[in-house]
Design an enzyme around this catalytic site. Structure first.
Site, PDB file in Angstrom:
ATOM      1  N   TYR A 151     -32.035 -36.661 -17.963  1.00 35.85           N
ATOM      2  CA  TYR A 151     -32.081 -36.408 -16.631  1.00 35.85           C
ATOM      3  C   TYR A 151     -31.113 -37.344 -16.140  1.00 35.85           C
ATOM      4  O   TYR A 151     -30.281 -36.741 -14.954  1.00 35.85           O
ATOM      5  CB  TYR A 151     -33.433 -36.817 -16.193  1.00 35.85           C
ATOM      6  N   LYS A 155     -27.982 -35.996 -13.616  1.00 41.86           N
ATOM      7  CA  LYS A 155     -27.717 -36.327 -12.117  1.00 41.86           C
ATOM      8  C   LYS A 155     -26.501 -37.182 -12.001  1.00 41.86           C
ATOM      9  O   LYS A 155     -25.953 -37.156 -10.796  1.00 41.86           O
ATOM     10  CB  LYS A 155     -29.153 -37.241 -11.651  1.00 41.86           C
TER      11      LYS A 155
HETATM   12  P1  NAP Z   1     -40.416 -29.694  -8.044  1.00 43.03           P
HETATM   13  O1  NAP Z   1     -41.637 -29.676  -6.859  1.00 43.03           O
HETATM   14  O2  NAP Z   1     -40.878 -29.836  -9.461  1.00 43.03           O
HETATM   15  O3  NAP Z   1     -39.887 -28.461  -7.663  1.00 43.03           O
HETATM   16  C1  NAP Z   1     -38.550 -28.116  -8.380  1.00 43.03           C
HETATM   17  C2  NAP Z   1     -38.103 -26.786  -8.246  1.00 43.03           C
HETATM   18  O4  NAP Z   1     -37.043 -26.518  -8.998  1.00 43.03           O
HETATM   19  C3  NAP Z   1     -39.140 -25.829  -8.059  1.00 43.03           C
HETATM   20  O5  NAP Z   1     -39.015 -25.132  -6.990  1.00 43.03           O
HETATM   21  C4  NAP Z   1     -38.660 -24.721  -9.307  1.00 43.03           C
HETATM   22  O6  NAP Z   1     -38.670 -23.533  -9.056  1.00 43.03           O
HETATM   23  C5  NAP Z   1     -37.410 -25.075  -9.494  1.00 43.03           C
HETATM   24  N1  NAP Z   1     -36.392 -24.758 -10.654  1.00 43.03           N
HETATM   25  C6  NAP Z   1     -36.581 -25.298 -11.770  1.00 43.03           C
HETATM   26  N2  NAP Z   1     -35.975 -24.886 -12.736  1.00 43.03           N
HETATM   27  C7  NAP Z   1     -35.365 -23.598 -12.174  1.00 43.03           C
HETATM   28  C8  NAP Z   1     -34.328 -22.803 -12.405  1.00 43.03           C
HETATM   29  N3  NAP Z   1     -33.976 -22.718 -13.805  1.00 43.03           N
HETATM   30  N4  NAP Z   1     -34.138 -21.915 -11.469  1.00 43.03           N
HETATM   31  C9  NAP Z   1     -34.416 -21.823 -10.333  1.00 43.03           C
HETATM   32  N5  NAP Z   1     -35.258 -22.834  -9.719  1.00 43.03           N
HETATM   33  C10 NAP Z   1     -35.689 -23.717 -10.631  1.00 43.03           C
HETATM   34  O7  NAP Z   1     -39.797 -30.989  -7.947  1.00 43.03           O
HETATM   35  P2  NAP Z   1     -38.671 -31.823  -6.728  1.00 43.03           P
HETATM   36  O8  NAP Z   1     -39.371 -33.219  -6.696  1.00 43.03           O
HETATM   37  O9  NAP Z   1     -39.026 -31.078  -5.368  1.00 43.03           O
HETATM   38  O10 NAP Z   1     -37.467 -31.875  -7.124  1.00 43.03           O
HETATM   39  C11 NAP Z   1     -36.344 -31.073  -6.531  1.00 43.03           C
HETATM   40  C12 NAP Z   1     -35.312 -31.682  -6.705  1.00 43.03           C
HETATM   41  O11 NAP Z   1     -35.012 -33.043  -6.107  1.00 43.03           O
HETATM   42  C13 NAP Z   1     -34.753 -31.809  -8.332  1.00 43.03           C
HETATM   43  O12 NAP Z   1     -33.251 -31.524  -8.457  1.00 43.03           O
HETATM   44  C14 NAP Z   1     -34.995 -33.080  -8.765  1.00 43.03           C
HETATM   45  O13 NAP Z   1     -34.412 -33.731  -9.903  1.00 43.03           O
HETATM   46  C15 NAP Z   1     -34.646 -34.096  -7.374  1.00 43.03           C
HETATM   47  N6  NAP Z   1     -35.463 -35.174  -7.469  1.00 43.03           N
HETATM   48  C16 NAP Z   1     -36.477 -35.359  -7.093  1.00 43.03           C
HETATM   49  C17 NAP Z   1     -37.158 -36.706  -6.777  1.00 43.03           C
HETATM   50  C18 NAP Z   1     -38.526 -36.870  -6.861  1.00 43.03           C
HETATM   51  O14 NAP Z   1     -38.777 -38.170  -6.671  1.00 43.03           O
HETATM   52  N7  NAP Z   1     -39.612 -35.842  -6.501  1.00 43.03           N
HETATM   53  C19 NAP Z   1     -36.306 -37.652  -7.339  1.00 43.03           C
HETATM   54  C20 NAP Z   1     -35.058 -37.555  -7.258  1.00 43.03           C
HETATM   55  C21 NAP Z   1     -34.448 -36.465  -7.551  1.00 43.03           C
HETATM   56  P3  NAP Z   1     -39.907 -22.479  -9.737  1.00 43.03           P
HETATM   57  O15 NAP Z   1     -41.178 -23.345  -9.512  1.00 43.03           O
HETATM   58  O16 NAP Z   1     -39.808 -21.263  -9.021  1.00 43.03           O
HETATM   59  O17 NAP Z   1     -39.534 -22.637 -11.291  1.00 43.03           O
END
Ligand code: NAP
Length: 244
Positions: A151, A155
């Site tokens: 990861y 990133k």
């Molecule tokens: P999340 O609630 O798990 O949502 C992830 C989203 O990514 C889901 O809507 C999922 O869609 C989509 N996704 C995954 N694989 C995919 C693919 N192959 N094609 C299209 N869509 C896909 O996570 P989140 O926290 O909102 O994360 C969003 C972004 O923020 C990510 O890049 C994550 O790494 C980043 N981020 C999050 C955090 C945190 O603390 N939450 C911190 C730093 C960075 P489906 O459900 O339709 O599969």
């Protein structure tokens, strides 16, 4: 203007989609599995008075990303002006236990998908001499994290990719910036054990977990005219966790 958000149905992507709609953008909502959530988001966005449509595509596959861009173009009759590379997954485990499939799944979804979608978006943005590429990185791309070498690599890759795209396209009115969220309250962090969450909380100077809307407001800024003189940057939205 039209914005496309990958992985838009849940978490940060959902908050970003709603914020961009409130900003007046029409929104193309990409999802891979969460069709019901994508449909109800579409209805919420339309209620805000802008256009919205949903597009199923696993953006870790180049051909699915390409079909999505073609479908978006024919559905809205215009090109994507704002791309938010948000889709992301985790497959956490220590280096010695990590299988190649865990490594590849994360790199394919978090980094390769951003390459596919950015290349497709920039083709049209360059012609219209305007565009905004915003990619969601992470604080662990800046500082690393035990148990997340796949990861963190994906990133950190987003940050280098963003800087290079920014340099290549600055002269064509296209900016490329990354956002590095810290610990945000979504499904991705919801699966962490309470003791792990407590440990993380101690490392956040602001003293609390972030809301998806707080990331969305940073996306809103990078998507707007207000950020025209900012490109190639990574903005941490992390309650002071990193300060690098
Ligand atoms: P999340 O609630 O798990 O949502 C992830 C989203 O990514 C889901 O809507 C999922 O869609 C989509 N996704 C995954 N694989 C995919 C693919 N192959 N094609 C299209 N869509 C896909 O996570 P989140 O926290 O909102 O994360 C969003 C972004 O923020 C990510 O890049 C994550 O790494 C980043 N981020 C999050 C955090 C945190 O603390 N939450 C911190 C730093 C960075 P489906 O459900 O339709 O599969």
């Amino acid at each position: 203007m039209l914005a496309l958000v990958t992985g838009a149905a849940k978490g940060i992507g959902r908050a970003v989609t709603l914020q961009l709609a409130r900003d007046g953008f029409d929104v193309a909502i990409n999802y891979a599995h969460s069709e019901d959530a994508a449909k109800s988001l579409r209805d919420e966005v339309i209620a805000l008075g802008v256009k919205a449509e949903i597009f199923r595509a696993d953006v870790s596959f180049q051909e699915e990303a390409a079909k999505m861009f073609a479908d978006v173009k024919s559905s809205f009759g215009e090109n994507v002006s704002v791309l938010v590379n948000n889709a992301g997954i985790t497959r956490d485990t220590l280096l010695m236990r990590m299988k190649a499939e865990d490594w590849l799944a994360v790199i394919n979804t978090n980094l390769n998908a951003a390459f596919y979608c950015t290349q497709l978006a920039v083709k049209d943005m360059a012609k219209s001499r305007y565009g905004r590429i915003i990619s969601i990185s992470s604080v662990v791309g800046l500082v690393g994290n035990a148990g997340q070498c796949n990861y963190s690599a994906s990133k950190a890759g987003i940050i280098g990719f963003t800087k290079s795209v920014a340099r290549e396209y600055a002269g064509r009115g296209i900016t490329a910036n990354a956002i590095a969220p810290g610990f945000i309250d979504t499904g991705m962090t919801g699966i962490l054990k309470p003791e792990v969450k407590d440990g993380i909380l101690k490392s956040i100077p602001v003293g609390r977990i972030g809301d998806p809307e707080e990331v969305a407001r940073a996306v809103s800024f990078f998507a707007s005219e207000k950020s025209a003189y900012i490109t190639g940057q990574t903005l941490a939205v992390d309650g002071g966790m990193t300060m690098v």
